[in-house]
Scaffold this active site. Structure first.
Site, PDB file in Angstrom:
ATOM      1  N   LYS A  24      -3.371  -2.758  15.797  1.00  0.00           N
ATOM      2  CA  LYS A  24      -4.134  -1.839  14.938  1.00  0.00           C
ATOM      3  C   LYS A  24      -5.228  -1.140  15.749  1.00  0.00           C
ATOM      4  CE  LYS A  24      -1.603  -2.101  11.798  1.00  0.00           C
ATOM      5  NZ  LYS A  24      -1.040  -1.018  11.008  1.00  0.00           N
ATOM      6  N   LEU A  51       0.821  -1.213   0.000  1.00  0.00           N
ATOM      7  CA  LEU A  51       0.000   0.000   0.000  1.00  0.00           C
ATOM      8  C   LEU A  51       0.860   1.271   0.000  1.00  0.00           C
ATOM      9  CD1 LEU A  51      -2.539  -1.195   2.710  1.00  0.00           C
ATOM     10  CD2 LEU A  51      -2.890  -1.125   0.256  1.00  0.00           C
ATOM     11  N   ASP A  96      14.218   2.396  10.143  1.00  0.00           N
ATOM     12  CA  ASP A  96      13.870   1.090  10.707  1.00  0.00           C
ATOM     13  C   ASP A  96      13.131   1.324  12.013  1.00  0.00           C
ATOM     14  OD1 ASP A  96      13.604  -1.421  11.686  1.00  0.00           O
ATOM     15  OD2 ASP A  96      15.733  -1.951  11.596  1.00  0.00           O
ATOM     16  N   ASN A 132       2.585   4.296   7.468  1.00  0.00           N
ATOM     17  CA  ASN A 132       2.047   3.089   6.827  1.00  0.00           C
ATOM     18  C   ASN A 132       2.789   1.818   7.237  1.00  0.00           C
ATOM     19  OD1 ASN A 132       0.879   1.485   4.399  1.00  0.00           O
ATOM     20  ND2 ASN A 132       3.092   1.446   4.060  1.00  0.00           N
ATOM     21  N   SER A 141      -4.345   1.970   9.738  1.00  0.00           N
ATOM     22  CA  SER A 141      -4.765   0.946  10.692  1.00  0.00           C
ATOM     23  C   SER A 141      -5.515  -0.154   9.937  1.00  0.00           C
ATOM     24  CB  SER A 141      -5.623   1.608  11.773  1.00  0.00           C
ATOM     25  OG  SER A 141      -6.019   0.652  12.714  1.00  0.00           O
ATOM     26  N   TYR A 180      -1.515  -8.703  16.019  1.00  0.00           N
ATOM     27  CA  TYR A 180      -1.611  -7.735  14.922  1.00  0.00           C
ATOM     28  C   TYR A 180      -2.885  -6.896  15.025  1.00  0.00           C
ATOM     29  CZ  TYR A 180      -2.374  -5.764  10.345  1.00  0.00           C
ATOM     30  OH  TYR A 180      -2.663  -4.884   9.331  1.00  0.00           O
TER      31      TYR A 180
HETATM   32  N1  LIG Z   1      -2.955  -5.549   3.316  1.00  0.00           N
HETATM   33  C1  LIG Z   1      -4.042  -5.454   4.066  1.00  0.00           C
HETATM   34  O1  LIG Z   1      -5.044  -6.158   3.869  1.00  0.00           O
HETATM   35  C2  LIG Z   1      -4.084  -4.450   5.181  1.00  0.00           C
HETATM   36  C3  LIG Z   1      -5.299  -4.273   5.861  1.00  0.00           C
HETATM   37  C4  LIG Z   1      -5.357  -3.346   6.889  1.00  0.00           C
HETATM   38  C5  LIG Z   1      -4.232  -2.596   7.215  1.00  0.00           C
HETATM   39  N2  LIG Z   1      -3.063  -2.793   6.551  1.00  0.00           N
HETATM   40  C6  LIG Z   1      -1.903  -1.979   6.960  1.00  0.00           C
HETATM   41  O2  LIG Z   1      -1.334  -1.391   5.823  1.00  0.00           O
HETATM   42  C7  LIG Z   1       0.044  -1.083   6.091  1.00  0.00           C
HETATM   43  C8  LIG Z   1       0.887  -1.507   4.906  1.00  0.00           C
HETATM   44  O3  LIG Z   1       0.860  -2.917   4.806  1.00  0.00           O
HETATM   45  P1  LIG Z   1       0.827  -3.702   3.434  1.00  0.00           P
HETATM   46  O4  LIG Z   1      -0.424  -4.490   3.431  1.00  0.00           O
HETATM   47  O5  LIG Z   1       1.135  -2.815   2.298  1.00  0.00           O
HETATM   48  O6  LIG Z   1       1.995  -4.771   3.672  1.00  0.00           O
HETATM   49  P2  LIG Z   1       3.523  -4.799   3.199  1.00  0.00           P
HETATM   50  O7  LIG Z   1       3.602  -4.854   1.730  1.00  0.00           O
HETATM   51  O8  LIG Z   1       4.150  -5.873   3.989  1.00  0.00           O
HETATM   52  O9  LIG Z   1       4.068  -3.381   3.659  1.00  0.00           O
HETATM   53  C9  LIG Z   1       4.536  -3.131   4.958  1.00  0.00           C
HETATM   54  C10 LIG Z   1       5.680  -2.164   4.857  1.00  0.00           C
HETATM   55  O10 LIG Z   1       6.136  -1.878   6.185  1.00  0.00           O
HETATM   56  C11 LIG Z   1       7.552  -2.024   6.172  1.00  0.00           C
HETATM   57  N3  LIG Z   1       8.094  -2.337   7.482  1.00  0.00           N
HETATM   58  C12 LIG Z   1       7.901  -3.431   8.235  1.00  0.00           C
HETATM   59  N4  LIG Z   1       8.642  -3.366   9.352  1.00  0.00           N
HETATM   60  C13 LIG Z   1       9.331  -2.207   9.304  1.00  0.00           C
HETATM   61  C14 LIG Z   1      10.282  -1.581  10.142  1.00  0.00           C
HETATM   62  N5  LIG Z   1      10.737  -2.163  11.259  1.00  0.00           N
HETATM   63  N6  LIG Z   1      10.769  -0.370   9.792  1.00  0.00           N
HETATM   64  C15 LIG Z   1      10.366   0.220   8.647  1.00  0.00           C
HETATM   65  N7  LIG Z   1       9.490  -0.333   7.788  1.00  0.00           N
HETATM   66  C16 LIG Z   1       8.984  -1.532   8.112  1.00  0.00           C
HETATM   67  C17 LIG Z   1       7.804  -3.161   5.207  1.00  0.00           C
HETATM   68  O11 LIG Z   1       9.169  -3.177   4.838  1.00  0.00           O
HETATM   69  P3  LIG Z   1       9.856  -4.566   4.321  1.00  0.00           P
HETATM   70  O12 LIG Z   1       9.386  -4.761   2.907  1.00  0.00           O
HETATM   71  O13 LIG Z   1      11.300  -4.278   4.438  1.00  0.00           O
HETATM   72  O14 LIG Z   1       9.383  -5.653   5.232  1.00  0.00           O
HETATM   73  C18 LIG Z   1       6.868  -2.749   4.085  1.00  0.00           C
HETATM   74  O15 LIG Z   1       7.444  -1.751   3.301  1.00  0.00           O
HETATM   75  C19 LIG Z   1       0.380  -1.810   7.397  1.00  0.00           C
HETATM   76  O16 LIG Z   1       0.384  -0.873   8.454  1.00  0.00           O
HETATM   77  C20 LIG Z   1      -0.767  -2.781   7.560  1.00  0.00           C
HETATM   78  O17 LIG Z   1      -1.011  -3.100   8.898  1.00  0.00           O
HETATM   79  C21 LIG Z   1      -2.971  -3.688   5.550  1.00  0.00           C
END
Ligand SMILES: NC(=O)c1ccc[n+]([C@@H]2O[C@H](COP(=O)([O-])OP(=O)(O)OC[C@H]3O[C@@H](n4cnc5c(N)ncnc54)[C@H](OP(=O)(O)O)[C@@H]3O)[C@@H](O)[C@H]2O)c1
Length: 311
Positions: A192, A36, A86, A112, A165, A188
């Protein structure tokens, strides 16, 4: 959110394609090398932002995302910068914030970055999901506040902190006991939920400051989030998930929403506290929100004394 609302939202609703200009704006998106965050950064580039900081823990992955965004949007390559961040390290958060404070202006911080993990790991004394998704997320927000406030004043703009969130925040009060040995799948969604509760307590302090703090749910989206594998989530995603691009539209909506969104929940691109769980808006939810913020405030003050004075 009930099952029918969830199904309607996932299957029948398409988040609006963002069109508001971001000309002249400087936008920081944490965790923007994938999912995202990367798609939101792509929208911000397409919408004419002057500078977009891809705040990532893996610079190589950040560089690849930058290249991809440049190629697809044909934006000026100079507007995209990849900076290390990080959230597992308070030092990294401090260094990032200090560098960001040197920017001429900051319009938006999209918080994010987040994790969902099955592993038990302590980061600086706290379970890693809570440490990254909650403690470091709000530590960074607190460190960035004065710059966001001064940018708002100097440029006569509304600046934003937008926290990504989720909709799964229908936890019980007991699940909030973050020192408990709660089950892995609870951590998790609890993290959130904590984000939502903290935003509801902190945002009123920002009324009239020029900074808008809001929280959003992107819906269930395809991304690398559940990379460690979770059969239930994999099936749910196969059946119902939006693309990352579709979900990222909701990040842009919240990051460009007006002052009415301060402290509020942005769901499907609209301010909609009615989409929150009944727990969050209940009396118990308000008490929990106060308690959680008090605890987080103490933790943040122990990391950096005086940090919450930026409120
Ligand atoms: N996908 C869904 O269905 C969904 C639903 C509700 C909410 N969300 C929220 O949306 C946000 C983005 O998630 P996403 O679905 O796009 O998943 P994602 O592709 O896994 O993205 C998460 C991002 O956070 C980074 N990250 C993780 N740990 C970190 C750290 N210690 N320091 C800095 N960056 C870090 C990851 O980096 P790396 O690539 O290096 O791991 C990645 O760039 C999250 O907050 C998630 O909870 C997602």
């Amino acid at each position: 959110m009930g099952l029918l609302d969830f199904l309607y939202s996932q299957l029948m609703f398409t988040p609006t394609y963002p069109t508001s200009s971001c000309e002249g704006q400087t936008i920081i998106v944490t965790g923007s090398n994938s999912g995202l965050g990367k798609e939101a950064a792509r929208h911000f580039a397409r919408l004419g932002s002057s500078k977009i900081i891809l705040a990532v823990r893996d610079i190589k992955a950040g560089d690849a995302a930058k290249q991809d965004i440049e190629t697809t949007t044909k934006c000026n390559p100079a507007i995209l910068e990849v900076w290390p961040l990080d959230l597992a390290s308070y030092k990294s958060v401090r260094v990032f914030a200090s560098r960001a404070s040197q920017l001429p202006r900051i319009d938006t911080l999209v918080s994010n970055a987040g994790i969902s993990t099955n592993k038990w790991e302590l980061i600086q004394g706290y379970e890693c999901t809570i440490a990254i998704n909650v403690i470091s997320t709000f530590y960074l927000a607190m460190l960035m506040l004065s710059k966001l406030k001064s940018s708002a004043k100097e440029f006569g703009i509304q600046t934003h902190i937008t926290v990504v969130s989720s909709e799964r925040e229908d936890n019980t009060f007991e699940a909030l006991n973050i020192q408990s040995t709660g089950t892995f799948p609870e951590r998790y969604p609890t993290s959130k939920l904590l984000e939502v509760l903290v935003v509801r307590q902190v945002a009123p302090h920002l009324e009239g400051s020029g900074v808008i703090l809001n929280v959003l749910s992107p819906g269930l989206c395809h991304s690398a989030l559940a990379r460690e594998g979770n059969r239930f989530l994999t099936i749910m995603k196969f059946l119902f998930a939006r693309t990352s691009e579709m979900g990222s539209r909701t990040l842009v909506s919240a990051a460009t929403a007006g002052p009415e969104s301060n402290g509020r929940y942005v769901h499907n691109g609209k301010v909609d506290d009615a989409a929150l769980s009944s727990f969050v808006v209940s009396e118990d939810g308000e008490k929990a929100s106060q308690k959680v913020w008090k605890e987080l405030e103490t933790i943040l003050e122990s990391i950096q004394p005086g940090i919450t004075e930026s409120l």
